[in-house]
Design an enzyme around this catalytic site. Structure first.
Site, PDB file in Angstrom:
ATOM      1  N   GLY A  12     -36.062 -26.509  -3.115  1.00 40.44           N
ATOM      2  CA  GLY A  12     -36.463 -26.001  -4.666  1.00 40.44           C
ATOM      3  C   GLY A  12     -37.743 -25.946  -5.095  1.00 40.44           C
ATOM      4  O   GLY A  12     -37.692 -26.133  -5.870  1.00 40.44           O
ATOM      5  N   SER A  13     -38.537 -26.751  -5.131  1.00 41.08           N
ATOM      6  CA  SER A  13     -40.014 -27.159  -5.210  1.00 41.08           C
ATOM      7  C   SER A  13     -40.170 -26.502  -6.533  1.00 41.08           C
ATOM      8  O   SER A  13     -40.771 -26.342  -7.754  1.00 41.08           O
ATOM      9  CB  SER A  13     -40.987 -27.326  -4.206  1.00 41.08           C
ATOM     10  OG  SER A  13     -41.710 -26.600  -3.631  1.00 41.08           O
ATOM     11  N   ILE A  88     -31.380  -9.101   0.982  1.00 47.01           N
ATOM     12  CA  ILE A  88     -30.492  -9.028  -0.735  1.00 47.01           C
ATOM     13  C   ILE A  88     -29.953  -7.085  -0.776  1.00 47.01           C
ATOM     14  O   ILE A  88     -30.428  -6.808  -0.089  1.00 47.01           O
ATOM     15  CB  ILE A  88     -31.316  -8.610  -1.543  1.00 47.01           C
ATOM     16  CG1 ILE A  88     -31.876 -10.748  -2.072  1.00 47.01           C
ATOM     17  CG2 ILE A  88     -30.918  -8.298  -2.923  1.00 47.01           C
ATOM     18  CD1 ILE A  88     -31.355 -11.002  -2.270  1.00 47.01           C
ATOM     19  N   ASN A 102     -39.700 -12.128  -6.409  1.00 48.20           N
ATOM     20  CA  ASN A 102     -39.314 -12.832  -4.232  1.00 48.20           C
ATOM     21  C   ASN A 102     -41.249 -13.407  -4.706  1.00 48.20           C
ATOM     22  O   ASN A 102     -42.082 -12.886  -4.732  1.00 48.20           O
ATOM     23  CB  ASN A 102     -39.190 -12.211  -3.106  1.00 48.20           C
ATOM     24  CG  ASN A 102     -38.769 -12.817  -2.207  1.00 48.20           C
ATOM     25  OD1 ASN A 102     -38.823 -14.655  -2.463  1.00 48.20           O
ATOM     26  ND2 ASN A 102     -39.675 -12.968  -1.213  1.00 48.20           N
ATOM     27  N   HIS A 104     -43.501 -14.843  -1.793  1.00 47.87           N
ATOM     28  CA  HIS A 104     -43.618 -14.977   0.555  1.00 47.87           C
ATOM     29  C   HIS A 104     -44.970 -15.701  -0.107  1.00 47.87           C
ATOM     30  O   HIS A 104     -46.140 -15.797  -0.802  1.00 47.87           O
ATOM     31  CB  HIS A 104     -43.881 -14.155   0.832  1.00 47.87           C
ATOM     32  CG  HIS A 104     -44.109 -14.050   2.099  1.00 47.87           C
ATOM     33  ND1 HIS A 104     -42.734 -13.805   3.097  1.00 47.87           N
ATOM     34  CD2 HIS A 104     -45.317 -13.926   2.542  1.00 47.87           C
ATOM     35  CE1 HIS A 104     -43.052 -13.807   4.256  1.00 47.87           C
ATOM     36  NE2 HIS A 104     -44.875 -13.861   4.147  1.00 47.87           N
ATOM     37  N   ASP A 145     -39.499  -8.667   2.315  1.00 46.19           N
ATOM     38  CA  ASP A 145     -40.938  -8.591   2.116  1.00 46.19           C
ATOM     39  C   ASP A 145     -41.948  -7.215   1.607  1.00 46.19           C
ATOM     40  O   ASP A 145     -42.751  -7.769   1.870  1.00 46.19           O
ATOM     41  CB  ASP A 145     -41.737  -9.575   2.903  1.00 46.19           C
ATOM     42  CG  ASP A 145     -41.131 -10.862   3.150  1.00 46.19           C
ATOM     43  OD1 ASP A 145     -40.634 -11.393   2.173  1.00 46.19           O
ATOM     44  OD2 ASP A 145     -41.263 -11.362   4.346  1.00 46.19           O
TER      45      ASP A 145
HETATM   46  C1  GRF Z   1     -41.847 -21.149  -0.528  1.00 48.20           C
HETATM   47  O1  GRF Z   1     -42.809 -21.155   0.270  1.00 48.20           O
HETATM   48  C2  GRF Z   1     -41.830 -19.724  -0.692  1.00 48.20           C
HETATM   49  O2  GRF Z   1     -43.078 -18.999  -0.879  1.00 48.20           O
HETATM   50  C3  GRF Z   1     -40.787 -19.061  -0.155  1.00 48.20           C
HETATM   51  O3  GRF Z   1     -39.950 -19.840   0.121  1.00 48.20           O
HETATM   52  C4  GRF Z   1     -40.721 -21.266  -0.253  1.00 48.20           C
HETATM   53  C5  GRF Z   1     -39.710 -22.156  -1.171  1.00 48.20           C
HETATM   54  O4  GRF Z   1     -40.392 -23.964  -1.779  1.00 48.20           O
HETATM   55  N1  GRF Z   1     -40.159 -17.611  -0.301  1.00 48.20           N
HETATM   56  P1  GRF Z   1     -39.493 -24.672  -2.185  1.00 48.20           P
HETATM   57  O5  GRF Z   1     -37.921 -24.612  -1.743  1.00 48.20           O
HETATM   58  O6  GRF Z   1     -39.380 -23.842  -3.749  1.00 48.20           O
HETATM   59  O7  GRF Z   1     -40.197 -25.937  -1.949  1.00 48.20           O
END
Ligand code: GRF
Length: 189
Positions: A12-13, A88, A102, A104, A145
């Site tokens: 969840g960064s 989804i 989303n 990606h 995607d």
């Molecule tokens: C990110 O790289 C995003 O592009 C992908 O999943 C990852 C999530 O990373 N869909 P984080 O959990 O937010 O660090």
């Protein structure tokens, strides 16, 4: 006031950046964090910010529309997928048409689709000798995607970069742009 829900399966960064970005916003609030994993780091981040959380069971998500009621209870007007790995279902796509995005970690339509997540993406970028990669933010439809692209940002890939180096550069782009793009889309929606 628009209420956002963030859906995430992992650390969840990006969710953290979005939560921090809207912390003092007068008109946008992160009102719910949803995860399919009960021990996901993103749930701890939500709790630390006093944001309600919801853990999803697969059966409930795919075989009922109960989630719509939960989103309604929290008055959710926009959904952000930030590392959410489940496809989804169409009831949710239809209810949040152009109100669900989303992110990606590559330049779609390259390196997208089922199985293309996390390090798999960056390893494929490296293996193919790409000279650039980046991020894509897109609306969500029923396919992995494939929804309309709303934003991309790029970074160079040097021959000596490892997949971990590429991941770091891409994550930096995500943290830099995702909250701002979400803010723009919410205001325009
Ligand atoms: C990110 O790289 C995003 O592009 C992908 O999943 C990852 C999530 O990373 N869909 P984080 O959990 O937010 O660090």
């Amino acid at each position: 006031m628009t209420h956002l829900a963030i859906f995430a399966s992992g650390t969840g960064s990006n969710a953290r950046k979005i939560i921090e970005h809207f912390k003092n916003s007068p008109d946008v609030r992160v009102a719910l964090v949803v995860s399919n994993k009960k021990d996901a780091g993103v749930l701890d981040i939500a709790r630390a910010h006093d944001i309600p959380t919801q853990v999803l069971a697969r059966k409930m998500f795919y075989e009922t529309e109960d989630l719509l009621g939960i989103l309604k209870q929290h008055d959710i007007g926009f959904i952000v997928l930030a590392g959410f790995l489940w496809l989804i279902p169409s009831y949710l796509v239809q209810s949040f048409d152009k109100k669900m995005v989303n992110i990606h970690p590559a330049l779609l339509p390259k390196y997208g689709g089922k199985g293309m997540f996390g390090r798999h993406v960056h390893e494929a970028v490296k293996a193919n000798g790409e000279t650039e990669t980046g991020i894509t933010i897109h609306y969500v439809n029923e396919h992995y995607d494939e929804g309309d692209i709303v934003f991309q940002a790029r970074c160079p890939v040097r021959p000596e970069d490892t997949p971990e180096d590429i991941a770091r550069k891409v994550q930096q782009l995500e943290h830099q742009h995702f909250p701002l793009v979400v803010e723009h889309l919410v205001r325009a929606s």
